[in-house]
Design a protein around this motif. Sequence first.
Motif, PDB file in Angstrom:
ATOM      1  N   VAL A  66      -0.933  -5.212  21.132  1.00 28.12           N
ATOM      2  CA  VAL A  66      -1.301  -6.406  21.086  1.00 28.12           C
ATOM      3  C   VAL A  66      -0.631  -6.953  20.232  1.00 28.12           C
ATOM      4  CG1 VAL A  66      -2.817  -8.023  22.084  1.00 28.12           C
ATOM      5  CG2 VAL A  66      -2.916  -5.740  23.325  1.00 28.12           C
ATOM      6  N   THR A  67      -1.668  -6.711  18.914  1.00 31.37           N
ATOM      7  CA  THR A  67      -1.576  -7.982  17.882  1.00 31.37           C
ATOM      8  C   THR A  67      -0.172  -7.915  16.975  1.00 31.37           C
ATOM      9  OG1 THR A  67      -2.918  -6.286  17.127  1.00 31.37           O
ATOM     10  CG2 THR A  67      -1.907  -7.830  14.954  1.00 31.37           C
ATOM     11  N   ALA A  68       0.383  -6.827  17.126  1.00 39.49           N
ATOM     12  CA  ALA A  68       1.964  -6.331  17.311  1.00 39.49           C
ATOM     13  C   ALA A  68       3.059  -7.534  18.055  1.00 39.49           C
ATOM     14  CB  ALA A  68       2.721  -5.309  17.392  1.00 39.49           C
ATOM     15  N   ALA A  69       2.824  -8.038  18.605  1.00 40.86           N
ATOM     16  CA  ALA A  69       3.507  -8.540  20.494  1.00 40.86           C
ATOM     17  C   ALA A  69       3.286 -10.574  19.375  1.00 40.86           C
ATOM     18  CB  ALA A  69       2.570  -8.659  21.332  1.00 40.86           C
TER      19      ALA A  69
ATOM     20  N   PHE B 181       3.792  -3.253   8.495  1.00 40.54           N
ATOM     21  CA  PHE B 181       3.912  -2.814   6.968  1.00 40.54           C
ATOM     22  C   PHE B 181       2.358  -3.294   6.404  1.00 40.54           C
ATOM     23  CE2 PHE B 181       3.577  -4.529   1.981  1.00 40.54           C
ATOM     24  CZ  PHE B 181       4.690  -3.486   1.767  1.00 40.54           C
ATOM     25  N   LEU B 182       1.917  -4.332   7.114  1.00 44.02           N
ATOM     26  CA  LEU B 182      -0.072  -4.692   7.201  1.00 44.02           C
ATOM     27  C   LEU B 182      -0.741  -3.519   7.467  1.00 44.02           C
ATOM     28  CD1 LEU B 182       0.275  -8.004   6.570  1.00 44.02           C
ATOM     29  CD2 LEU B 182       0.028  -7.009   5.087  1.00 44.02           C
ATOM     30  N   PHE B 183      -0.364  -3.280   9.281  1.00 43.99           N
ATOM     31  CA  PHE B 183      -1.374  -2.890   9.322  1.00 43.99           C
ATOM     32  C   PHE B 183      -1.231  -1.081  10.384  1.00 43.99           C
ATOM     33  CE2 PHE B 183      -1.580  -7.557  10.403  1.00 43.99           C
ATOM     34  CZ  PHE B 183      -2.942  -7.640   8.835  1.00 43.99           C
ATOM     35  N   SER B 184      -0.132  -0.857  10.010  1.00 45.31           N
ATOM     36  CA  SER B 184       0.278   0.380  11.141  1.00 45.31           C
ATOM     37  C   SER B 184       0.264   1.423  10.157  1.00 45.31           C
ATOM     38  CB  SER B 184       1.313  -0.222  11.924  1.00 45.31           C
ATOM     39  OG  SER B 184       1.396   0.862  13.152  1.00 45.31           O
ATOM     40  N   PHE B 185       0.272   2.602  10.590  1.00 47.70           N
ATOM     41  CA  PHE B 185       0.528   4.029  10.079  1.00 47.70           C
ATOM     42  C   PHE B 185       2.430   4.272  10.470  1.00 47.70           C
ATOM     43  CE2 PHE B 185      -3.727   3.737   9.649  1.00 47.70           C
ATOM     44  CZ  PHE B 185      -4.056   4.008   8.409  1.00 47.70           C
ATOM     45  N   GLU B 186       2.642   3.433  11.482  1.00 46.96           N
ATOM     46  CA  GLU B 186       4.094   3.544  12.148  1.00 46.96           C
ATOM     47  C   GLU B 186       4.661   2.483  12.083  1.00 46.96           C
ATOM     48  OE1 GLU B 186       3.381   5.195  16.056  1.00 46.96           O
ATOM     49  OE2 GLU B 186       2.748   3.753  16.641  1.00 46.96           O
TER      50      GLU B 186
ATOM     51  N   GLY C  83       8.078  -0.511   8.861  1.00 41.71           N
ATOM     52  CA  GLY C  83       7.912  -1.009   8.373  1.00 41.71           C
ATOM     53  C   GLY C  83       6.606  -0.033   7.372  1.00 41.71           C
ATOM     54  N   ALA C  84       5.955   0.364   8.458  1.00 39.95           N
ATOM     55  CA  ALA C  84       4.947   1.427   7.185  1.00 39.95           C
ATOM     56  C   ALA C  84       5.495   2.467   6.806  1.00 39.95           C
ATOM     57  CB  ALA C  84       4.436   2.544   8.790  1.00 39.95           C
ATOM     58  N   ASN C  85       6.341   3.144   6.581  1.00 35.36           N
ATOM     59  CA  ASN C  85       7.205   3.580   6.460  1.00 35.36           C
ATOM     60  C   ASN C  85       7.941   3.290   5.083  1.00 35.36           C
ATOM     61  OD1 ASN C  85       7.218   6.256   7.723  1.00 35.36           O
ATOM     62  ND2 ASN C  85       7.525   5.158   9.226  1.00 35.36           N
ATOM     63  N   LEU C  86       8.237   1.807   4.481  1.00 35.25           N
ATOM     64  CA  LEU C  86       8.745   1.284   3.591  1.00 35.25           C
ATOM     65  C   LEU C  86       7.762   1.784   2.820  1.00 35.25           C
ATOM     66  CD1 LEU C  86      10.454  -2.238   5.088  1.00 35.25           C
ATOM     67  CD2 LEU C  86      11.293   0.268   3.491  1.00 35.25           C
ATOM     68  N   LEU C  87       5.777   0.828   3.225  1.00 31.46           N
ATOM     69  CA  LEU C  87       4.949   1.527   2.755  1.00 31.46           C
ATOM     70  C   LEU C  87       4.774   3.126   1.914  1.00 31.46           C
ATOM     71  CD1 LEU C  87       3.054  -0.189   0.492  1.00 31.46           C
ATOM     72  CD2 LEU C  87       1.566   0.096   2.946  1.00 31.46           C
ATOM     73  N   THR C  88       4.994   3.704   2.191  1.00 30.75           N
ATOM     74  CA  THR C  88       4.489   5.248   1.804  1.00 30.75           C
ATOM     75  C   THR C  88       5.990   5.589   1.113  1.00 30.75           C
ATOM     76  OG1 THR C  88       5.606   5.314   4.770  1.00 30.75           O
ATOM     77  CG2 THR C  88       2.647   5.245   4.139  1.00 30.75           C
ATOM     78  N   SER C  89       7.048   5.196   1.624  1.00 35.68           N
ATOM     79  CA  SER C  89       8.301   5.929   1.089  1.00 35.68           C
ATOM     80  C   SER C  89       8.137   5.503  -0.359  1.00 35.68           C
ATOM     81  CB  SER C  89       8.844   5.147   1.410  1.00 35.68           C
ATOM     82  OG  SER C  89       9.165   4.204   1.191  1.00 35.68           O
ATOM     83  N   ARG C  90       7.973   3.990  -0.615  1.00 36.93           N
ATOM     84  CA  ARG C  90       7.087   3.867  -1.683  1.00 36.93           C
ATOM     85  C   ARG C  90       5.862   4.535  -2.899  1.00 36.93           C
ATOM     86  NH1 ARG C  90       4.398   0.504  -4.575  1.00 36.93           N
ATOM     87  NH2 ARG C  90       3.349  -0.548  -3.035  1.00 36.93           N
ATOM     88  N   SER C  91       5.131   4.285  -1.848  1.00 38.00           N
ATOM     89  CA  SER C  91       3.634   5.157  -2.419  1.00 38.00           C
ATOM     90  C   SER C  91       4.674   6.476  -3.058  1.00 38.00           C
ATOM     91  CB  SER C  91       2.629   5.406  -1.561  1.00 38.00           C
ATOM     92  OG  SER C  91       2.325   4.161  -0.924  1.00 38.00           O
TER      93      SER C  91
END
Length: 275
Positions: free
Chosen positions: A133-136, A209-214, A217-225
């Motif tokens: 819902v938030t994504a939508a 990127f901001l709110f999800s683990f999948e 966007g989420a993997n952009l953040l984790t790959s940098r980490s």
Amino acid sequence: MTFPRWATALVTTLATLVLLLAGWQLALTLTNVSPYLTKTPLDVVNYLFVDGAFTPESAAERRAAIVPMVGVTLFHAGVGLAFGVTLGLVGAVVMSVSRTVRATFLPIALVLQTVPLIAMAPVVYAVFGSGVVTAAVIAGVVTFFPLLMNVGTGLTAAGPDTVDLVHAYGGGRMRLLFSVQLPAALPYLFAGLKIAAPATVSAATLYEFLFSFEGLGANLLTSRSYSDYGLLWTLVVITIALALAAYGLVVLLERLVLAGRFPPESVLARRGDPR
């Protein structure tokens, strides 16, 4: 010899893409930027298709890991696009029917449009929590306004002679809307979709990127980490490719839907049509 417009547009787009990739490759090759942190287009190709170039060793395993990320982002973007398009169409129709509604809600929509999405996203997350819902809603925010304004303009595009003709034959408000205004608004609808569809991919990626683990966007953040810069640059390229593909699909759909309904001006001139 005259080439079709679609062929000219395709060649121009491919030439621009080749120039951008060549510029990216040359800029990183000719500068002293760390090759560990930055990757060239050839590195991205190696990440996707060459075994042993990155971790894991198998390129097939790397591609298999990326496919679910792309699926999640496409799902979020698709739901957001459907939500925003529906809301924009309904809003444009309602505002075209009621001047009171237009005078009340259009200024609110204009003000909301000026709020940066990065500032609005935490508010949406606080209200709806993490989930589709938030994504939508976040993706729908960037879709809603271009559709509202473009379709709203299209609904007023019918000439006064056409409107008078409908009324002269006893047509009411609904007949005018469905027989004249909505068909006339189709080119404006696709103009709005050309803006909204690529933006929806970016908005879905921002949500992840901001709110999800999948998702991408989420993997952009984790790959940098995890300093997995091969994956990071590959995901960036895939995200851009998805946005360009969304734009291309809208253009293709526009040509299929409007073919024959709104012929180019050159065709009208050959037919002697005064429009």
